[in-house]
Structure formats: structure tokens, C-alpha cells
Design a protein around this motif. Structure first.
Motif, mmCIF file in Angstrom:
data_model
loop_
_atom_site.group_PDB
_atom_site.id
_atom_site.type_symbol
_atom_site.label_atom_id
_atom_site.label_comp_id
_atom_site.label_asym_id
_atom_site.label_seq_id
_atom_site.Cartn_x
_atom_site.Cartn_y
_atom_site.Cartn_z
ATOM 1 N N VAL A 109 25.705 66.504 24.794
ATOM 2 C CA VAL A 109 25.050 65.838 25.920
ATOM 3 C C VAL A 109 24.964 64.326 25.684
ATOM 4 O O VAL A 109 24.923 63.552 26.627
ATOM 5 N N SER A 110 25.007 63.924 24.425
ATOM 6 C CA SER A 110 24.892 62.494 24.130
ATOM 7 C C SER A 110 26.085 61.688 24.643
ATOM 8 O O SER A 110 26.008 60.469 24.725
ATOM 9 N N TYR A 111 27.181 62.352 25.008
ATOM 10 C CA TYR A 111 28.342 61.636 25.545
ATOM 11 C C TYR A 111 28.295 61.463 27.062
ATOM 12 O O TYR A 111 29.059 60.697 27.619
ATOM 13 N N ILE A 112 27.414 62.157 27.733
ATOM 14 C CA ILE A 112 27.341 62.092 29.195
ATOM 15 C C ILE A 112 27.045 60.679 29.713
ATOM 16 O O ILE A 112 27.665 60.239 30.672
ATOM 17 N N PRO A 113 26.129 59.908 29.104
ATOM 18 C CA PRO A 113 25.872 58.557 29.638
ATOM 19 C C PRO A 113 27.062 57.603 29.549
ATOM 20 O O PRO A 113 27.052 56.553 30.188
ATOM 21 N N LEU A 114 28.087 57.958 28.803
ATOM 22 C CA LEU A 114 29.232 57.054 28.682
ATOM 23 C C LEU A 114 30.004 56.919 29.994
ATOM 24 O O LEU A 114 30.571 55.864 30.271
ATOM 25 N N PHE A 115 30.028 57.961 30.810
ATOM 26 C CA PHE A 115 30.779 57.895 32.069
ATOM 27 C C PHE A 115 30.150 56.920 33.069
ATOM 28 O O PHE A 115 30.840 56.034 33.574
ATOM 29 N N PRO A 116 28.845 57.032 33.369
ATOM 30 C CA PRO A 116 28.270 56.009 34.258
ATOM 31 C C PRO A 116 28.217 54.634 33.601
ATOM 32 O O PRO A 116 28.280 53.616 34.288
ATOM 33 N N LEU A 117 28.149 54.574 32.273
ATOM 34 C CA LEU A 117 28.182 53.284 31.594
ATOM 35 C C LEU A 117 29.535 52.602 31.789
ATOM 36 O O LEU A 117 29.606 51.400 32.024
ATOM 37 N N LEU A 118 30.604 53.376 31.757
ATOM 38 C CA LEU A 118 31.931 52.825 32.026
ATOM 39 C C LEU A 118 32.016 52.322 33.464
ATOM 40 O O LEU A 118 32.560 51.248 33.721
ATOM 41 N N ALA A 119 31.459 53.091 34.406
ATOM 42 C CA ALA A 119 31.453 52.651 35.808
ATOM 43 C C ALA A 119 30.644 51.359 35.964
ATOM 44 O O ALA A 119 31.042 50.456 36.709
ATOM 45 N N LEU A 120 29.528 51.249 35.244
ATOM 46 C CA LEU A 120 28.731 50.016 35.283
ATOM 47 C C LEU A 120 29.515 48.839 34.727
ATOM 48 O O LEU A 120 29.467 47.734 35.283
ATOM 49 N N LEU A 121 30.236 49.068 33.649
ATOM 50 C CA LEU A 121 31.025 47.996 33.055
ATOM 51 C C LEU A 121 32.109 47.517 34.015
ATOM 52 O O LEU A 121 32.252 46.315 34.258
ATOM 53 N N VAL A 122 32.842 48.447 34.598
ATOM 54 C CA VAL A 122 33.946 48.080 35.486
ATOM 55 C C VAL A 122 33.436 47.385 36.748
ATOM 56 O O VAL A 122 33.946 46.333 37.142
ATOM 57 N N THR A 123 32.420 47.949 37.382
ATOM 58 C CA THR A 123 31.915 47.340 38.614
ATOM 59 C C THR A 123 31.209 46.017 38.334
ATOM 60 O O THR A 123 31.317 45.071 39.116
ATOM 61 N N GLY A 124 30.484 45.925 37.212
ATOM 62 C CA GLY A 124 29.815 44.672 36.859
ATOM 63 C C GLY A 124 30.809 43.559 36.576
ATOM 64 O O GLY A 124 30.640 42.428 37.034
ATOM 65 N N LEU A 125 31.864 43.874 35.818
ATOM 66 C CA LEU A 125 32.894 42.870 35.564
ATOM 67 C C LEU A 125 33.603 42.472 36.850
ATOM 68 O O LEU A 125 33.920 41.297 37.057
ATOM 69 N N SER A 126 33.836 43.445 37.718
ATOM 70 C CA SER A 126 34.495 43.158 38.990
ATOM 71 C C SER A 126 33.662 42.188 39.827
ATOM 72 O O SER A 126 34.185 41.207 40.364
ATOM 73 N N MET A 127 32.360 42.448 39.906
ATOM 74 C CA MET A 127 31.496 41.555 40.679
ATOM 75 C C MET A 127 31.386 40.181 40.021
ATOM 76 O O MET A 127 31.382 39.154 40.708
ATOM 77 N N ALA A 128 31.311 40.140 38.690
ATOM 78 C CA ALA A 128 31.198 38.854 38.002
ATOM 79 C C ALA A 128 32.464 38.020 38.180
ATOM 80 O O ALA A 128 32.385 36.810 38.412
ATOM 81 N N LEU A 129 33.613 38.660 38.104
ATOM 82 C CA LEU A 129 34.866 37.922 38.293
ATOM 83 C C LEU A 129 35.015 37.440 39.720
ATOM 84 O O LEU A 129 35.498 36.339 39.964
ATOM 85 N N ARG A 130 34.605 38.265 40.682
ATOM 86 C CA ARG A 130 34.658 37.842 42.086
ATOM 87 C C ARG A 130 33.740 36.667 42.345
ATOM 88 O O ARG A 130 34.087 35.750 43.075
ATOM 89 N N THR A 131 32.556 36.700 41.744
ATOM 90 C CA THR A 131 31.601 35.611 41.913
ATOM 91 C C THR A 131 32.158 34.329 41.314
ATOM 92 O O THR A 131 32.059 33.257 41.903
ATOM 93 N N ARG A 132 32.757 34.430 40.144
ATOM 94 C CA ARG A 132 33.301 33.245 39.480
ATOM 95 C C ARG A 132 34.458 32.661 40.280
ATOM 96 O O ARG A 132 34.598 31.459 40.402
ATOM 97 N N ARG A 133 35.323 33.523 40.871
ATOM 98 C CA ARG A 133 36.445 33.025 41.680
ATOM 99 C C ARG A 133 35.977 32.420 42.978
ATOM 100 O O ARG A 133 36.603 31.517 43.512
ATOM 101 N N ALA A 134 34.850 32.904 43.522
ATOM 102 C CA ALA A 134 34.375 32.435 44.829
ATOM 103 C C ALA A 134 33.655 31.082 44.733
ATOM 104 O O ALA A 134 33.506 30.398 45.728
#
Length: 141
Positions: A109-134
Motif C-alpha cells: 500500500v505504501s506505493y499507492i501515493p506514488l501515482f497521484p504524486l506523479l500526476a502532481l509532478l507532471v501537472t505542476g511542471l506543466s503549469m509552471a512552464l506555461r506560466t514562465r512562457r506566458a
């Protein structure tokens, strides 16, 4: 500077600090480091949760009163995924804590949080890069 912008910036840096502490924990435990390393990511994670909850409440209370921004495009689709990933991550961390505190812990069960953590990383980086480009380039003079 608007307090919402400062909180958003702090939230981004806390995400980076959390990722860095996770790497430190993995490296430290791989090298047979002390057990207190397990607790190292809790501080940036807790602060990230508080800033994220603040931003979520600010968005939720203001979303119905503020008209949609024209041209928001894909950023408006990424942000809700980021928010719900954060909710799922928080719940999965709580479930993991409960599962590992049982007399016979369920270790997978200790591996379950890794999946939403990966989604947080990808979406957070996506938003940060979009903000920096804008952002407009600073004026040189």
C-alpha cells in the motif's frame, strides 16, 4: 504583489523542496542512513498541503463570482487535474499511514501515493512552464 501570487510561488517552491527531500531520503536510505530520514519530507509536504488548501479555498470561493478568463485554454484543463490529484494524494497518504500502522502492515500500500504524486509532478511542471512562457520578458535599458 498580490498575496495569492506569493502563496502560489511558495506552493511551487515547496513542491520542489518536497521532491528534493524525497531524493535525499531515497539516497540516504540506500546508503543505510539513519531512520529519522523518513520524516524529512513531512515539513515541506505539510506546508505544501496548507498552501494548496488555501489556494483551493480561494479558487472555490471566487470561481462562481469571477467570469472565465478568455484564452485560458489548456491551463484551465490542467489546474483541476492538479487539484484533484492533490486530493487523491492526500487521501492515499492517509490510507497508507493507516495500513502501515496495523499489527500486520500491508506494505504494498505504501506505493499507492506514488501515482497521484506523479500526476502532481507532471501537472505542476506543466503549469509552471506555461506560466514562465506566458510572462513578458523584462525590459532592458
Amino acid at each position: 504583489m498580490d498575496s495569492n501570487i506569493r502563496i502560489r510561488r511558495a506552493h511551487r517552491w515547496l513542491g520542489i523542496a518536497f521532491a528534493a527531500t524525497i531524493l535525499i531520503v531515497f539516497l540516504g536510505l540506500a546508503l543505510s542512513g539513519p531512520d529519522w530520514l523518513y520524516y524529512l519530507p513531512l515539513f515541506p509536504l505539510g506546508l505544501s498541503f496548507l498552501t494548496g488548501a488555501y489556494l483551493y479555498v480561494r479558487w472555490y470561493t471566487g470561481a462562481r463570482r469571477t467570469p472565465a478568463v478568455a484564452g485560458a485554454g489548456s491551463a484551465s484543463r490542467v489546474r483541476p487535474v492538479h487539484r484533484w490529484s492533490a486530493v487523491i494524494f492526500t487521501l492515499s497518504v492517509l490510507a497508507t499511514s493507516v495500513a502501515l500502522s496495523l499489527p500486520e502492515p500491508i506494505e504494498w500500500v505504501s506505493y499507492i501515493p506514488l501515482f497521484p504524486l506523479l500526476a502532481l509532478l507532471v501537472t505542476g511542471l506543466s503549469m509552471a512552464l506555461r506560466t514562465r512562457r506566458a510572462r513578458p520578458a523584462p525590459a532592458r535599458g
